[in-house]
Design a protein around this motif. Structure first.
Motif, mmCIF file in Angstrom:
data_model
loop_
_atom_site.group_PDB
_atom_site.id
_atom_site.type_symbol
_atom_site.label_atom_id
_atom_site.label_comp_id
_atom_site.label_asym_id
_atom_site.label_seq_id
_atom_site.Cartn_x
_atom_site.Cartn_y
_atom_site.Cartn_z
ATOM 1 N N VAL B 248 0.688 -1.145 0.124
ATOM 2 C CA VAL B 248 -0.151 0.223 -0.315
ATOM 3 C C VAL B 248 0.872 1.475 -0.140
ATOM 4 O O VAL B 248 1.596 1.575 0.815
ATOM 5 N N ARG B 249 0.694 2.290 -0.837
ATOM 6 C CA ARG B 249 1.106 3.184 -1.033
ATOM 7 C C ARG B 249 0.680 4.777 -0.062
ATOM 8 O O ARG B 249 -0.851 4.110 -0.264
ATOM 9 N N PRO B 250 1.192 4.706 0.850
ATOM 10 C CA PRO B 250 0.329 6.706 1.164
ATOM 11 C C PRO B 250 -0.441 7.509 0.298
ATOM 12 O O PRO B 250 0.465 7.686 -0.393
ATOM 13 N N GLU B 251 -1.338 7.472 0.790
ATOM 14 C CA GLU B 251 -2.284 8.728 0.025
ATOM 15 C C GLU B 251 -2.355 10.049 0.362
ATOM 16 O O GLU B 251 -2.537 10.986 0.994
ATOM 17 N N THR B 252 -1.625 10.030 -0.229
ATOM 18 C CA THR B 252 -0.275 11.550 0.044
ATOM 19 C C THR B 252 -1.080 12.979 -0.647
ATOM 20 O O THR B 252 -0.533 13.847 -0.525
ATOM 21 N N LYS B 253 -1.976 12.469 -1.717
ATOM 22 C CA LYS B 253 -2.148 13.668 -3.017
ATOM 23 C C LYS B 253 -2.784 15.013 -2.528
ATOM 24 O O LYS B 253 -2.949 16.368 -2.072
ATOM 25 N N LEU B 254 -4.351 14.761 -1.384
ATOM 26 C CA LEU B 254 -3.974 16.513 -0.870
ATOM 27 C C LEU B 254 -4.121 16.345 -0.048
ATOM 28 O O LEU B 254 -2.880 17.948 0.089
ATOM 29 N N TRP B 265 8.863 8.477 3.144
ATOM 30 C CA TRP B 265 7.939 7.805 3.065
ATOM 31 C C TRP B 265 6.660 8.403 2.629
ATOM 32 O O TRP B 265 5.948 7.678 2.205
ATOM 33 N N ALA B 266 6.083 9.422 3.535
ATOM 34 C CA ALA B 266 4.155 9.691 3.729
ATOM 35 C C ALA B 266 4.430 11.568 3.966
ATOM 36 O O ALA B 266 5.514 11.552 3.704
ATOM 37 N N VAL B 267 3.045 11.653 4.396
ATOM 38 C CA VAL B 267 2.992 13.393 4.745
ATOM 39 C C VAL B 267 3.714 13.309 6.615
ATOM 40 O O VAL B 267 4.082 12.216 6.999
ATOM 41 N N LYS B 268 4.634 13.824 6.378
ATOM 42 C CA LYS B 268 5.092 14.831 7.565
ATOM 43 C C LYS B 268 4.489 15.225 8.385
ATOM 44 O O LYS B 268 4.194 16.024 8.904
ATOM 45 N N VAL B 269 4.583 14.733 9.824
ATOM 46 C CA VAL B 269 3.664 15.282 10.972
ATOM 47 C C VAL B 269 4.789 15.421 12.004
ATOM 48 O O VAL B 269 6.186 14.908 12.419
ATOM 49 N N ASN B 270 4.492 16.426 13.362
ATOM 50 C CA ASN B 270 5.283 16.528 14.019
ATOM 51 C C ASN B 270 4.280 15.456 15.549
ATOM 52 O O ASN B 270 3.697 14.740 15.198
ATOM 53 N N VAL B 289 5.910 8.287 10.345
ATOM 54 C CA VAL B 289 6.167 8.178 11.909
ATOM 55 C C VAL B 289 7.796 7.686 12.214
ATOM 56 O O VAL B 289 8.347 7.315 11.790
ATOM 57 N N VAL B 290 7.583 7.980 13.797
ATOM 58 C CA VAL B 290 9.664 8.190 14.207
ATOM 59 C C VAL B 290 9.068 6.162 14.197
ATOM 60 O O VAL B 290 8.859 6.060 15.713
ATOM 61 N N PRO B 297 12.859 8.013 10.482
ATOM 62 C CA PRO B 297 11.839 7.935 9.712
ATOM 63 C C PRO B 297 11.148 6.073 9.375
ATOM 64 O O PRO B 297 11.490 5.902 9.412
ATOM 65 N N THR B 298 10.216 5.799 9.897
ATOM 66 C CA THR B 298 8.920 4.766 8.878
ATOM 67 C C THR B 298 8.105 4.755 8.591
ATOM 68 O O THR B 298 7.194 5.348 8.946
ATOM 69 N N GLN B 299 7.629 3.653 8.645
ATOM 70 C CA GLN B 299 5.356 3.830 8.280
ATOM 71 C C GLN B 299 5.099 2.506 9.577
ATOM 72 O O GLN B 299 5.907 2.172 9.559
#
Lengths: 461, 461
Positions: B248-254, B265-270, B289-290, B297-299
């Motif tokens: 599965v790939r993260p859905e990051t379009k929006l 890997w995907a959307v960066k968050v704190n 995530v970490v 960073p990892t999923q």
């Protein structure tokens, strides 16, 4: 090096096996009164209930098995003297047809002595306690005698609603007897469960047809030669069989004879499992331990504790320094389908000892709601006023034991409810809920903590 | 306060419910492309296997249920624009009979936006991947289509031997199909299990009649209009159905559209689950995530992770500061009777990333040896060279999930194998061994550690 170990239960034999791991040459002798060794007394009820076929099955090893590891086991022998000046014990064998001592004595010299004499069942000092049909329960022999008598019996009263009492009660119910459990205190399992949790277990037992009489002390056992009933202040209960499951007292006679210091409850040992006599160690039900929460001396009459103590004693005897940590008394029991467990302090014990606590609760499921076979699970989590978890109780028809272990680790590591509430757990629909019942209880504890700091009401009980 | 949440899965809906706990007045809207909400995608395989009756059962809530908590849910709607200058999202509804957008657009203003768009299945870019009979698996709709097709199918190839692939393979086997699992890598479950543990799961699948082809990448899907087989470099496999369980790939379009920074890997968050755009949060499979061990960073595409993130995001949005901790990716799966789980790093991952480790192992039983129904349990424990536990894998036909949780807590608290080896666990013959398999693995790890420091051989693998 000569090592003599007195006691053929979990504590004694594990000490022997563990010493052998570290010392291939030591001369190790285990000496025990019992005819059988290496069996699990906590499995006796499961033979009565039929879940385990026969008493032979719960004997894990024969004395010959130990010979292979060069450990000598002497059964049906009673130690009559310990001489700490000569470093010698003296024992007599028991007669083959009775428990009387034979005349001849034998001496065994030791460099280290390990006292693993366990405990002895307490018989309440009441009239009729020595009638035929009144049984104690400790050894396989006791189990065999009970099973035999039960086959010709119809009404039994089990006195004492601790774990062994309840497990035996269930076993006798499965044998077809009419079973009543009588407990002096107002709840069952008073040592490990708080009232709200004890009630859940009690209801299960009642649903299985076991009667429970609480808050009433037996005054005497009625009967001439043989049991006919139990007499309370205001009541009489007919019975042709009585099981005294009224607790166990540590067997400290030999330790005393050897001049080992006794503590409040039992033989005193340091963290190395060493008694006050430097080359005498003690392990198992005959020693007292330190409670991890209160720091006070306490008892931990559990097979798992004995085995952990045996490892520590063995290492120290073999010269590998090792310390036994204070205990949380993590326990679990399975009666019929119901599993229940407890670790740390109960709310009752904590408050009676002056600790202010709050209680987090959850009632949830063991699997995803839609997954067939999901069972109800109840959790009670006890925390101090900073949120540190100091006790936890769990009940469900599956998957309790390992959750007790998780909570044992949490308490040992000083985890708070705040921290546990955000801890990562695994999830899959057939085996868990997406938020584990433990986490739900931790979240509830966080809420209760907030409320307490506002209202000063802990909502326990 | 107006909160818009994009995504009707575990992450989105938990965020909505949790915000409501803290803020009774906020205007909360959840918007999703899917027709169904609040279901557990990981339960789809269990409907195929018949363990759960029907797809409707795994839907936990309807949109109306959320209305009761004053949460509005808009289904079958696609967000087409995010304006961070106006703080508005624009969406179109989908046609009732297709997935095309209707012409009319609607605007929704927000104070906080939560992106919980999840992930989308990856279809390998090979010839024939668009033929009839090739399926991806993500939504209930996918599950329904697969079940229908499978009823008229006889030979299926499942491509990808991760959790979902194996669970679906088992489900289709139970439906009576001839099932082959194909994995490019030389082992199954490569993300969570080391080879020795993967082999145990593979043998179980094979004993259930599932064929497994490892170390071979599919070159193309054969067929005219409809699937006829799978072609490898040196082999052809007949099939009338193919399931692509290739990740599965993260859905990051929006998120990208909104200008949120993406990570590796995907959307960066704190740690507050806040993206680089201050009033936009993101949770679930679309964020990275970490890793708690490596700090990298990892999923963590797990329902349990999404739910924990949702709580953190909700608290922060509601003004209660809260931080999401690095992950250990604790996971568990049950396929047929076999339960297996993993937490932390595998030995393979650790060594590929330059960490030196040792492995403790145990093979033991889930109950006392003499208790009927005791199952074999295998444990693999990975420790760094100081003994700190950094990973653990478990396999047995019962009681795995909670042990994974115990180990998750142990790893999170930095427990070493030396410390775990003397930790107190509970014991009763029907539910555990007197020395838990986890403790045995910790003891073995201690031994391996000693050996390593002597011989420099870690005995893993």
């Amino acid at each position: 090096m000569k090592i003599v170990i007195i006691g053929g239960g979990a504590g004694g034999l594990s000490t022997a096996s563990n010493i052998r791991k570290y010392d291939k040459k030591a001369k190790i002798t285990v000496i025990t009164r019992d005819e059988n060794i290496a069996y699990s007394p906590c499995a006796i009820p499961y033979v009565l209930s039929g879940q385990v076929d026969q008493f032979q099955d719960i004997i894990m090893h024969q004395p010959e098995d130990y010979l292979e590891r060069d450990i000598k086991v002497i059964t049906r022998a009673e130690v009559v003297e310990v001489s700490t000046s000569l470093n010698i014990i003296r024992y007599n064998l028991l007669e083959s047809d009775s428990n009387s001592l034979q005349d001849e004595s034998y001496d065994l010299p030791y460099d280290y002595l390990v006292i693993a004499t366990g405990g002895a069942p307490i018989t309440p000092p009441i009239e009729g306690a020595d009638l035929k049909g009144v049984f104690k329960i400790r050894t396989i022999g006791d189990g065999e005698t009970i099973k035999e008598w039960a086959q010709h019996s119809s009404k039994v009263v089990v006195v004492g609603a601790g774990l062994i009492g309840l497990e035996i009660a269930f076993g006798l119910k499965k044998m077809g007897l009419d079973v009543t459990v009588n407990e002096m205190l107002p709840q069952i399992v008073p040592r490990s469960l708080d009232p709200s949790m004890a009630t859940i277990v009690q209801k299960y037992l009642e649903s299985e047809g076991i009667k429970v009489i609480l808050g009433k002390g037996m005054e005497k056992v009625a009967g001439q030669d043989q049991v006919e009933g139990v007499i309370f202040e205001d009541d009489v209960l007919e019975a042709d069989m009585i099981i005294m499951a009224t607790g166990v007292r540590p067997e400290t006679k030999l330790a005393k004879m050897a001049g080992c210091e006794l503590g409040r409850w039992a033989v005193k040992v340091n963290q190395k499992m060493q008694t006050s006599v430097p080359n005498i160690y003690a392990v198992g039900d005959c020693v007292e331990v330190v409670d991890a929460i209160t720091g006070q001396p306490t008892q931990s009459p559990l097979g798992s504790t004995a085995v952990r103590q045996a490892k520590i004693a063995a290492k120290n005897i073999a010269g590998v320094e090792s310390e036994f940590k204070p205990v949380l008394n993590a326990m679990v029991s399975k009666i019929g389908e119901l599993e229940f467990g407890s670790v740390g302090l109960t709310e009752s014990f904590a408050t009676h000892n002056g600790l202010e606590v709050i209680c987090g609760k959850s009632r949830a499921l063991t699997k995803a709601r839609y997954y067939p076979g999901a069972k109800r699970i109840d959790v009670l989590m006890i925390c101090d006023l900073k949120g540190r978890i100091i006790g936890c109780q769990l009940i469900a028809k599956e998957r309790v034991a390992e959750r007790v272990d998780t909570m044992a680790l949490a308490i040992a590591k000083g985890v708070t409810c705040q921290e546990l509430a955000t801890t990562e757990f695994s999830y899959a629909p057939p085996v868990s809920m997406v938020i584990d019942p433990i986490i739900l209880a931790a979240e509830d504890a966080c809420e209760k903590l907030k409320q307490f700091h506002t209202t000063r009401n802990n909502n326990c009980g």
